[in-house]
Design a protein around this motif. Structure first.
Motif, short mmCIF file in Angstrom:
data_model
loop_
_atom_site.label_atom_id
_atom_site.label_comp_id
_atom_site.label_asym_id
_atom_site.label_seq_id
_atom_site.Cartn_x
_atom_site.Cartn_y
_atom_site.Cartn_z
N SER A 84 -14.23 -2.38 -8.53
CA SER A 84 -13.93 -2.61 -9.87
C SER A 84 -12.91 -3.85 -10.08
CB SER A 84 -13.39 -1.31 -10.75
OG SER A 84 -14.53 -0.50 -11.10
N ASN A 85 -12.56 -4.29 -8.93
CA ASN A 85 -11.69 -5.38 -8.58
C ASN A 85 -10.02 -4.67 -9.10
OD1 ASN A 85 -10.64 -7.79 -7.83
ND2 ASN A 85 -10.91 -8.93 -9.90
N VAL A 86 -9.99 -3.43 -8.69
CA VAL A 86 -8.57 -2.86 -8.91
C VAL A 86 -7.83 -3.53 -7.56
CG1 VAL A 86 -7.14 -0.84 -8.46
CG2 VAL A 86 -9.28 -0.95 -9.99
N VAL A 87 -6.67 -3.95 -7.85
CA VAL A 87 -5.97 -4.73 -6.73
C VAL A 87 -4.71 -3.67 -6.45
CG1 VAL A 87 -6.58 -7.12 -7.25
CG2 VAL A 87 -4.28 -6.10 -8.21
N TYR A 88 -4.36 -2.91 -7.18
CA TYR A 88 -3.15 -2.02 -6.96
C TYR A 88 -3.59 -0.55 -7.63
CZ TYR A 88 1.53 0.42 -6.86
OH TYR A 88 2.51 1.13 -6.88
N THR A 89 -3.43 0.58 -7.02
CA THR A 89 -3.74 1.74 -7.43
C THR A 89 -2.81 2.66 -7.15
OG1 THR A 89 -5.37 3.38 -7.69
CG2 THR A 89 -5.24 2.51 -5.44
N GLU A 90 -2.22 3.68 -7.98
CA GLU A 90 -1.39 4.95 -7.70
C GLU A 90 -2.13 6.08 -7.76
OE1 GLU A 90 2.91 2.89 -8.79
OE2 GLU A 90 2.02 4.64 -9.89
N SER A 91 -2.34 6.86 -6.75
CA SER A 91 -3.10 7.90 -6.68
C SER A 91 -2.22 9.41 -6.77
CB SER A 91 -3.97 8.22 -5.60
OG SER A 91 -4.92 8.99 -5.66
N PHE A 92 -2.68 10.22 -7.49
CA PHE A 92 -1.95 11.63 -7.50
C PHE A 92 -2.64 12.26 -6.31
CE2 PHE A 92 -1.73 10.68 -12.35
CZ PHE A 92 -0.58 10.24 -12.27
N LEU A 93 -1.87 12.90 -5.49
CA LEU A 93 -2.34 13.92 -4.61
C LEU A 93 -1.70 15.23 -4.47
CD1 LEU A 93 -1.47 11.32 -1.48
CD2 LEU A 93 -3.47 11.31 -3.04
N ALA A 94 -2.26 16.00 -4.41
CA ALA A 94 -1.85 17.74 -4.57
C ALA A 94 -1.68 18.24 -3.26
CB ALA A 94 -2.89 18.45 -5.31
N PRO A 95 -0.53 18.43 -2.83
CA PRO A 95 -0.14 19.07 -1.82
C PRO A 95 -0.71 20.41 -1.64
CG PRO A 95 1.92 17.99 -2.19
CD PRO A 95 1.09 17.84 -3.48
N ALA A 124 -10.17 -4.81 2.25
CA ALA A 124 -10.48 -5.18 0.59
C ALA A 124 -9.45 -5.52 -0.01
CB ALA A 124 -11.07 -3.83 0.02
N GLY A 125 -8.17 -5.76 0.39
CA GLY A 125 -7.02 -6.23 -0.47
C GLY A 125 -6.37 -5.26 -1.37
N ILE A 126 -6.97 -4.18 -1.56
CA ILE A 126 -6.38 -3.03 -2.47
C ILE A 126 -4.97 -2.36 -1.84
CG2 ILE A 126 -8.21 -1.34 -1.67
CD1 ILE A 126 -7.99 -0.19 -4.67
N VAL A 127 -4.03 -2.37 -2.61
CA VAL A 127 -2.86 -1.50 -2.40
C VAL A 127 -2.80 -0.17 -3.03
CG1 VAL A 127 -0.39 -1.76 -2.31
CG2 VAL A 127 -1.87 -3.86 -1.94
N MET A 128 -2.38 0.67 -2.21
CA MET A 128 -2.22 2.16 -2.86
C MET A 128 -0.96 2.70 -2.56
SD MET A 128 -4.63 5.47 -1.65
CE MET A 128 -3.94 7.29 -2.03
N ARG A 129 -0.32 3.26 -3.40
CA ARG A 129 0.72 4.33 -3.43
C ARG A 129 0.43 5.53 -3.85
NH1 ARG A 129 1.52 0.59 -0.47
NH2 ARG A 129 3.24 -0.82 -0.33
#
Length: 330
Positions: A84-95, A124-129
């Motif tokens: 979807s051409n998302v270049v930066y994404t923040e993902s919720f992670l549940a410990p 793919a160039g996508i950045v995740m935090r």
């Protein structure tokens, strides 16, 4: 370039909730776990309402049992986002789902997720935090364990702390201790509110948890004074239009308050929340908003600028992502 093709920033996405149904079924077959009851005839996730959605969501997570499972999931989710051409994404992670809130186990899961994210950034160039997230209906004490996991792993990859789950469980302030723990570790804060809890839940999150962003927050529109307060304070709403329509928070996209919130000066961003559950992608979110509200490329550039400013990342990452948003026709 159509608006659907524009580069995008997404700030509100749950990694388990972004698990493609085919991925869940495949992993279930490998592990001989029967989760067939959570799927519709066409293979998509099936649920009746928000409470049932939470049940199906947690049932699907049964297949995620090892760090390697999360490594594979992270790659699958980021591949979908990159498409979807998302270049930066923040993902919720549940410990809670990654080792039950145990810090040692969480480190192993997080390491696998971060490895997959680093690979996808190169490929793919996508950045995740990552934003470790308490599950509200698991209660305040469990939230403290989640906050401890976040504290112990705060850094370049783990940059925030949040809370999702059932807004009917207690009040925002019941979780203040966990949020204070995360704040002391230098993590930025967000909390789901104003989806099912009404405007007062948004006010509580701002007052009692001192968050910089609100997950959803759309029911703030019911309280004009609150809307003005949010706008003046610069609180950012992580709006998920497709999710709100699919779950019945809003009757239709045409009646969604995102455009009205923008007009009143509220900083809004656009995300998918749990995309396969709502038959959504970031491409579809942008396209639908354009069709319904007549938004053009400049509107989406503004949304991206807001999201980039609100992103829980360091300045070097922000600068690098800004370059990914540049367009030749801008």
């Amino acid at each position: 370039m159509s608006v659907a093709d524009l580069p995008k920033i997404e700030l509100h996405m749950h990694i388990e909730g972004a698990m493609p149904p085919a991925f869940a079924r495949g992993l279930a077959q490998e592990k001989k776990i029967d989760i067939s009851g959570i799927f519709a005839g066409d293979g998509s996730y099936r649920y009746r309402d928000f409470r049932d959605f939470l049940r199906v969501y947690e049932a699907a997570t049964q297949v995620l049992q090892t760090p390697q499972d999360y490594y594979r999931l992270t790659r699958a989710v980021l591949e979908e986002s990159a498409a979807s051409n998302v270049v930066y994404t923040e993902s919720f992670l549940a410990p809670d789902f990654c080792g039950g809130g145990d810090v040692t186990a969480w480190r192993d899961y997080l390491g696998a997720i971060e490895q997959a994210a680093a690979e996808m950034e190169r490929e793919a160039g996508i950045v995740m935090r990552a934003i470790p997230t308490a599950v509200r209906h698991f209660g305040p004490e469990q939230a403290k364990r989640t906050a401890r996991c976040a504290q112990e792993t705060a850094g370049r990859f783990v940059t925030g702390f949040g809370m999702g789950g059932d807004e009917a469980m207690g009040r925002q302030g019941d979780f203040a201790y966990a949020f204070d723990m995360a704040r002391e570790a230098g993590l930025r804060l967000t909390s789901h509110a104003g989806e099912w809890g009404g405007p007062e839940s948004v006010r509580e999150a701002i007052r009692d948890l001192r968050v910089a962003r609100i997950g959803h927050g759309v029911r703030a529109i019911e309280d004009p004074a609150l809307v003005e307060e949010i706008a003046e304070a610069g609180i950012v709403l992580e709006v998920c239009p497709g999710s709100n329509v699919a779950l019945g928070v809003c009757r239709s996209l045409a009646r969604h308050p995102i455009a009205d919130l923008r007009r009143r000066g509220v900083k809004v961003t656009v995300s998918t929340d749990d995309p396969p559950f709502f038959h959504s992608t970031m491409r579809r979110e942008f396209n639908d908003l354009s069709e319904v509200f007549g938004w053009e490329a400049g509107d989406f550039d503004a949304l991206n600028e807001t999201a980039l400013e609100a992103a829980f990342c360091d300045d070097a990452t922000r600068e690098a992502v800004a370059k990914k948003l540049e367009r030749d026709d801008a």
